[in-house]
Design a protein around this motif. Structure first.
Motif, short mmCIF file in Angstrom:
data_model
loop_
_atom_site.label_atom_id
_atom_site.label_comp_id
_atom_site.label_asym_id
_atom_site.label_seq_id
_atom_site.Cartn_x
_atom_site.Cartn_y
_atom_site.Cartn_z
N ILE A 156 6.40 9.65 9.47
CA ILE A 156 6.33 8.31 8.87
C ILE A 156 4.87 7.89 8.76
CG2 ILE A 156 6.51 7.08 11.07
CD1 ILE A 156 8.18 4.98 9.67
N ASP A 157 4.56 7.10 7.73
CA ASP A 157 3.23 6.54 7.54
C ASP A 157 3.31 5.02 7.65
OD1 ASP A 157 2.21 9.06 7.04
OD2 ASP A 157 2.30 8.85 4.86
N ILE A 158 2.35 4.42 8.37
CA ILE A 158 2.23 2.97 8.50
C ILE A 158 0.81 2.59 8.08
CG2 ILE A 158 2.35 0.99 10.07
CD1 ILE A 158 4.25 2.67 11.83
N TYR A 159 0.69 1.55 7.27
CA TYR A 159 -0.60 1.22 6.65
C TYR A 159 -1.29 0.04 7.33
CZ TYR A 159 0.89 4.44 3.05
OH TYR A 159 1.30 5.56 2.39
N PRO A 203 0.82 -1.23 0.00
CA PRO A 203 0.00 0.00 0.00
C PRO A 203 0.84 1.27 0.00
CG PRO A 203 -0.09 -1.09 2.14
CD PRO A 203 0.57 -2.05 1.19
N TRP A 204 2.09 1.19 0.50
CA TRP A 204 2.97 2.36 0.52
C TRP A 204 3.33 2.85 -0.89
CZ3 TRP A 204 3.85 -2.32 2.88
CH2 TRP A 204 4.64 -3.23 2.19
N ASP A 205 3.13 1.99 -1.90
CA ASP A 205 3.38 2.39 -3.28
C ASP A 205 2.13 2.95 -3.98
OD1 ASP A 205 6.05 1.66 -3.20
OD2 ASP A 205 5.67 -0.39 -3.87
N ASP A 206 1.01 2.93 -3.27
CA ASP A 206 -0.27 3.39 -3.84
C ASP A 206 -0.57 4.79 -3.31
OD1 ASP A 206 -2.84 3.82 -4.73
OD2 ASP A 206 -3.72 2.08 -3.71
N ILE A 207 -0.55 5.78 -4.21
CA ILE A 207 -0.76 7.16 -3.76
C ILE A 207 -2.18 7.38 -3.24
CG2 ILE A 207 1.03 8.15 -5.24
CD1 ILE A 207 -1.18 8.97 -7.19
N GLN A 208 -3.10 6.47 -3.58
CA GLN A 208 -4.49 6.59 -3.11
C GLN A 208 -4.67 5.98 -1.71
OE1 GLN A 208 -6.72 8.27 -4.92
NE2 GLN A 208 -5.21 8.57 -6.56
N ALA A 209 -3.73 5.13 -1.28
CA ALA A 209 -3.88 4.43 0.00
C ALA A 209 -3.75 5.41 1.16
CB ALA A 209 -2.83 3.33 0.12
N LYS A 210 -4.62 5.24 2.15
CA LYS A 210 -4.61 6.12 3.32
C LYS A 210 -3.92 5.40 4.49
CE LYS A 210 -7.69 8.69 6.42
NZ LYS A 210 -9.09 8.95 6.80
N PRO A 254 3.87 13.49 22.55
CA PRO A 254 4.89 14.22 21.80
C PRO A 254 5.12 15.62 22.37
CG PRO A 254 3.24 13.27 20.32
CD PRO A 254 2.70 13.14 21.72
N THR A 255 6.36 16.08 22.33
CA THR A 255 6.66 17.47 22.69
C THR A 255 6.19 18.39 21.58
OG1 THR A 255 8.65 16.65 23.83
CG2 THR A 255 8.50 19.02 23.44
N GLU A 256 6.38 17.94 20.34
CA GLU A 256 5.90 18.69 19.17
C GLU A 256 5.36 17.68 18.15
OE1 GLU A 256 9.26 20.81 17.65
OE2 GLU A 256 9.70 21.79 19.57
N GLY A 257 4.48 18.17 17.26
CA GLY A 257 3.97 17.32 16.19
C GLY A 257 2.73 16.55 16.59
N LYS A 258 2.24 15.76 15.64
CA LYS A 258 0.99 15.01 15.85
C LYS A 258 1.18 13.53 15.51
CE LYS A 258 -2.26 18.74 14.62
NZ LYS A 258 -3.32 19.13 13.65
N ILE A 259 0.40 12.69 16.20
CA ILE A 259 0.28 11.28 15.86
C ILE A 259 -1.19 11.02 15.55
CG2 ILE A 259 0.55 8.89 16.62
CD1 ILE A 259 2.74 9.88 18.53
N LEU A 260 -1.46 10.53 14.34
CA LEU A 260 -2.83 10.24 13.92
C LEU A 260 -3.02 8.74 13.77
CD1 LEU A 260 -3.24 12.88 11.03
CD2 LEU A 260 -3.59 13.24 13.48
N ILE A 261 -4.15 8.24 14.23
CA ILE A 261 -4.56 6.86 13.96
C ILE A 261 -5.93 6.93 13.30
CG2 ILE A 261 -5.16 4.60 14.93
CD1 ILE A 261 -3.20 5.08 17.17
N ASP A 262 -6.01 6.40 12.09
CA ASP A 262 -7.24 6.49 11.29
C ASP A 262 -7.66 7.94 11.10
OD1 ASP A 262 -8.14 4.29 10.02
OD2 ASP A 262 -9.61 3.69 11.53
#
Length: 381
Positions: A44-47, A14-21, A75-83
């Motif tokens: 970093i993105d994990i699928y 999925p990391w090669d698919d630009i449409q994959a979220k 985190p001190t800075e930045g965001k972590i998103l799940i779904d």
């Protein structure tokens, strides 16, 4: 040929698919404790359905990343998103994330079945659903016969599977594994790696594993993130990490490698040639476009890519001459340590297809090594 067309094999990438979220997104995440930066502006993105490995030496930040995903650190800075959701305000027990520790943390006074049921009972799941889920998990980890035993009555490998079953019982979107096989002996650890892969594939759960064991990461992971000092140096499939490292650090960290430094004498499309020692042939390997003639670069070539000869091979472009300094017999293969006239030591690995008594090469023998122009990688960082 059969009239029935064979269905194409679907490659999971999925990391090669630009449409994959992505399921998990680290967006410019930094974690500091006072003056110490554990994670440094990391993205970093994990699928979904990945078996993703965080690999690196102790203190590189991989466990900190996992603890932030679990909610034990922020985190001190930045965001972590799940779904797509920022998990910063969500407490650990409310996240669709479970964590399996190296110690397994099983309750010694509870049976295998009750250990698996613990989280389900706390969530007040109906009894009939709990019973069905326990049976499903016991079947998944092949421990049906041990349901009524206590943790001390089963082996270390079986306790590891109980901990895995308990972690998966609540069907988390994401399972975090912190050095999960570190307490097992080597043979059992190797067997359990394949069990983990099978279970991950059956459940479709996204696994993120923290390990310093390169072989383990190479075996189980769909992709590996090689880390150092709070940064990700390279993210790629195990094959690309091993065959196409993008830095000397990654080449040296993963597996065994020969590193030969020299000056770049010329470049052609996709390749570079280095001059490295007086009296030795120049050596050519695969290279990126940023390698330029006149610069210093390092050729990285794996020991198993080298052939060893008792006479100079003909029609070979990459040839190194030396003498046998040492031999290590490893059963299925032997490692030869070759010393060049300038004192550099280079390793070559040869499969033991013949019995020891029939070998031609021994200590102090004059030999030549060779490898193809696609076997090595020329690196400048």
């Amino acid at each position: 040929m059969s009239d029935t067309a064979r269905a194409p094999v679907c490659v999971f990438a999925p990391w090669d698919d630009i449409q994959a979220k992505p399921l998990i997104q680290f967006q410019n995440v930094t974690k500091r404790w006072g003056d110490f930066t554990a994670i440094d502006d990391l993205s970093i993105d994990i699928y979904a359905q990945e078996f993703f490995a965080l690999l690196g030496p102790s203190g590189c930040g991989k466990t900190t990343m996992m603890r932030m995903l679990a909610g034990f650190e922020t985190p001190t800075e930045g965001k972590i998103l799940i779904d797509g959701q920022n998990v910063a305000p969500i407490p650990p027990n409310k996240r669709a994330v479970n964590m399996m520790f190296q110690s397994y943390a099983l309750f010694p006074h509870l049976s295998v079945a009750d250990n698996i049921a613990f989280g389900l009972k706390r969530d007040k799941m109906p009894t009939d659903q709990i019973t069905a889920r326990i049976e499903e998990m016991l079947s998944l980890v092949q421990l049906n016969k041990f349901a009524n035993r206590k943790p001390h009555q089963i082996s270390g490998g079986q306790r590891q599977r109980v901990a895995l079953a308990r972690s998966l019982a609540k069907a988390p979107k994401l399972l975090l594994l912190d050095e999960p096989l570190g307490a097992l002996d080597k043979k059992l650890r190797q067997d359990t790696q394949f069990e983990l892969m099978d279970i991950q594939e059956k459940t479709g759960t996204t696994f993120v594993i923290v390990t310093h064991d390169q072989e383990e990461a190479m075996t189980v992971a769909s992709r590996i993130a090689v880390m150092d000092h709070g940064k990700i140096i390279q993210v790629d499939t195990p094959a690309k990490i091993y065959e196409e490292p993008r830095s000397i650090y990654v080449a040296d960290f993963i597996g065994d490698v020969n590193l030969i430094e020299g000056n770049v004498s010329r470049t052609t499309e996709g390749h570079a040639t280095i001059s490295w020692a007086e009296g030795q042939n120049e050596l050519t390997g695969i290279a990126r476009n940023d390698i330029i003639p006149g610069s210093v670069a390092t050729l990285a070539v794996r020991p198993e890519k080298l052939n060893i000869y008792t006479s100079r091979p003909k029609d070979q472009s990459n040839v190194i001459k030396g003498k046998v300094l040492d031999i290590a017999y490893l059963g299925n293969m032997s490692t030869y340590v070759i010393e060049t006239p300038t004192g550099q030591q280079i390793k070559a690995q040869v499969a033991n297809t013949r019995r020891i008594q029939r070998r031609q090469i021994t200590w102090e023998d004059k030999v030549w090594l060779s490898f193809t122009e696609t076997a090595g990688v020329v690196l400048n960082q």
